[in-house]
Design an enzyme around this catalytic site. Sequence first.
Site, mmCIF file in Angstrom:
data_model
loop_
_atom_site.group_PDB
_atom_site.id
_atom_site.type_symbol
_atom_site.label_atom_id
_atom_site.label_comp_id
_atom_site.label_asym_id
_atom_site.label_seq_id
_atom_site.Cartn_x
_atom_site.Cartn_y
_atom_site.Cartn_z
ATOM 1 N N VAL A 7 22.580 -54.803 27.538
ATOM 2 C CA VAL A 7 21.899 -55.775 26.686
ATOM 3 C C VAL A 7 22.777 -57.010 26.596
ATOM 4 C CG1 VAL A 7 20.970 -56.231 24.389
ATOM 5 C CG2 VAL A 7 20.768 -53.947 25.384
ATOM 6 N N CYS A 8 22.147 -58.167 26.825
ATOM 7 C CA CYS A 8 22.912 -59.406 26.891
ATOM 8 C C CYS A 8 22.194 -60.518 26.129
ATOM 9 C CB CYS A 8 23.090 -59.807 28.343
ATOM 10 S SG CYS A 8 21.531 -59.965 29.252
ATOM 11 N N ALA A 9 22.801 -61.696 26.165
ATOM 12 C CA ALA A 9 22.188 -62.868 25.539
ATOM 13 C C ALA A 9 21.319 -63.571 26.579
ATOM 14 C CB ALA A 9 23.255 -63.792 24.979
ATOM 15 N N THR A 14 26.350 -61.201 32.456
ATOM 16 C CA THR A 14 26.009 -59.786 32.534
ATOM 17 C C THR A 14 25.483 -59.431 33.920
ATOM 18 O OG1 THR A 14 25.511 -59.859 30.185
ATOM 19 C CG2 THR A 14 24.772 -57.923 31.378
#
Length: 101
Positions: A7-9, A14
Amino acid sequence: MKNILLVCAAGMSTSLLVNKMKEYADSIGEQIEIFALPISECSTVANKVDVVLLGPQVRYQKSQVESIVPAGIPIEVINMRDYGTMNGKAVLDRALQLVNQ
């Protein structure tokens, strides 16, 4: 086959980490599917993953991820040093430890 969700921004850094993890998985003969998605899209794969790793930049959203991911699936924030150095080996090793607990 194991499935890992990162899970990333925004996904830029990532995605690099995903590539490093896949390279390492290939080198050790592991068949692993790795997804990198923003939290808004987690629910699309939440039922298909064995472990969820959060980028350090979204650690504050861990409780939100826990509400999306089915109970029993390990959720952990990626070690900041491993994330910053794009240490795909260390991150994948930790993910596999969590899956096998």
